[in-house]
Design an enzyme around this catalytic site. Sequence first.
Site, PDB file in Angstrom:
ATOM      1  N   ARG A 123      -3.412  11.177 -23.129  1.00  0.00           N
ATOM      2  CA  ARG A 123      -4.383  10.413 -23.901  1.00  0.00           C
ATOM      3  C   ARG A 123      -5.702  10.318 -23.144  1.00  0.00           C
ATOM      4  O   ARG A 123      -5.756  10.349 -21.925  1.00  0.00           O
ATOM      5  CB  ARG A 123      -3.847   9.012 -24.190  1.00  0.00           C
ATOM      6  CG  ARG A 123      -2.656   8.991 -25.121  1.00  0.00           C
ATOM      7  CD  ARG A 123      -2.205   7.576 -25.404  1.00  0.00           C
ATOM      8  NE  ARG A 123      -3.217   6.822 -26.147  1.00  0.00           N
ATOM      9  CZ  ARG A 123      -3.736   5.683 -25.733  1.00  0.00           C
ATOM     10  NH1 ARG A 123      -3.397   5.170 -24.583  1.00  0.00           N
ATOM     11  NH2 ARG A 123      -4.629   5.050 -26.472  1.00  0.00           N
ATOM     12  N   LYS A 188       6.591   5.948 -15.871  1.00  0.00           N
ATOM     13  CA  LYS A 188       6.430   6.843 -17.008  1.00  0.00           C
ATOM     14  C   LYS A 188       7.400   8.007 -16.939  1.00  0.00           C
ATOM     15  O   LYS A 188       7.420   8.775 -15.983  1.00  0.00           O
ATOM     16  CB  LYS A 188       4.992   7.362 -17.070  1.00  0.00           C
ATOM     17  CG  LYS A 188       4.676   8.104 -18.366  1.00  0.00           C
ATOM     18  CD  LYS A 188       3.185   8.252 -18.540  1.00  0.00           C
ATOM     19  CE  LYS A 188       2.815   8.957 -19.829  1.00  0.00           C
ATOM     20  NZ  LYS A 188       1.359   8.973 -20.061  1.00  0.00           N
ATOM     21  N   ARG A 323      -1.925  -3.019 -20.257  1.00  0.00           N
ATOM     22  CA  ARG A 323      -1.329  -3.311 -18.969  1.00  0.00           C
ATOM     23  C   ARG A 323      -0.681  -4.682 -19.042  1.00  0.00           C
ATOM     24  O   ARG A 323      -1.233  -5.608 -19.643  1.00  0.00           O
ATOM     25  CB  ARG A 323      -2.373  -3.309 -17.845  1.00  0.00           C
ATOM     26  CG  ARG A 323      -3.067  -1.978 -17.655  1.00  0.00           C
ATOM     27  CD  ARG A 323      -2.131  -0.949 -17.016  1.00  0.00           C
ATOM     28  NE  ARG A 323      -2.845   0.276 -16.707  1.00  0.00           N
ATOM     29  CZ  ARG A 323      -3.016   1.284 -17.570  1.00  0.00           C
ATOM     30  NH1 ARG A 323      -2.527   1.193 -18.785  1.00  0.00           N
ATOM     31  NH2 ARG A 323      -3.652   2.368 -17.202  1.00  0.00           N
TER      32      ARG A 323
END
Length: 326
Positions: A123, A188, A323
């Site tokens: 992204r 991730k 976040r």
Amino acid sequence: MSDNFDLVKIMADGRFHSGEELGAKLGVSRAAVWKKLQLVKDRYLLGIDAVKGKGYRLSESLDLLDREKIIERLQQSNPGTLPSLNIHTTIDSTNSWLMQQAALGIESGSVCLAEQQNGGRGRHGRQWVSPFGRNLYFSMLFRFDLAPTQVAGLSLASAIGVLRLLRQLNCYQAGLKWPNDILWQGKKLAGLLLEVSGETSGPSQVVVGVGLNVGMGSLGEEIDQPWSDLREIPEIVACSRSELAASLTIHLSDIAEQYRAEGLRSFIDEWHASDLFMGKEVVIRSANRAQNGQHLGIDDSGGILIRIEGEPRCFHAGEVSLRRAG
């Protein structure tokens, strides 16, 4: 296929191979074998060990993509139906390639895979680290009669498809981070990138790109955020990258059909059940400001709902990053 990649295929087992053996299989001299080994090392960034009396080996074995295994798995799932399957050794970006082919009329359901990407993207144009033969670099094309704005939610739905695949592999601790990241223990594990084109009122074509970390190893040092891969997860069901590619194709095909029939609304409960930030205090960051609030989930458009100063507000992908507060 170049004989440089043929050399990689021979050595993918991680065992020692003599110069004579490699030369015979490739039909070249021992001197030419040495040159090809240097080309392989430089082009694919692979470690090669040379030991006198034993020969040459890759520093680590490779699980290369196997077209026949992918096709076999797909045919087992849906006999008689087979998507266009395009496997590249090295490519700029599977998404970019498939978008170009979509403009030329390639069929809906087409899949693009690569052993390595030189220009993989996440992204906001971030680089997606894509070392050779390590992870899954996957893109799939879908065509819809809908307007481009109506298929934006397919990004979130497709993330659920990846999560379904992971749970099939016994990975139950993975969860979702809006808009399209999959995390394991806060790190991730996979990410998605949706690219859409088409007429204002439809039809539209959508490329769903998926990067899934399988065995990153030390090659993940250049990643600028916490990450994990499948090899790190205890009790994960072992499977090859080819099996992963086939299973992901099946899951995303199912997701696209469900989305075509019912839209994003049919996925919202499943998303909320796996949303790692649901109910948490979060910080929404846009280009010029940061705002604190409580994460309330997503709406029918795929936007994220945040309660800020007592009022729910909706933000959309491309405008914000997320976040956890604190």
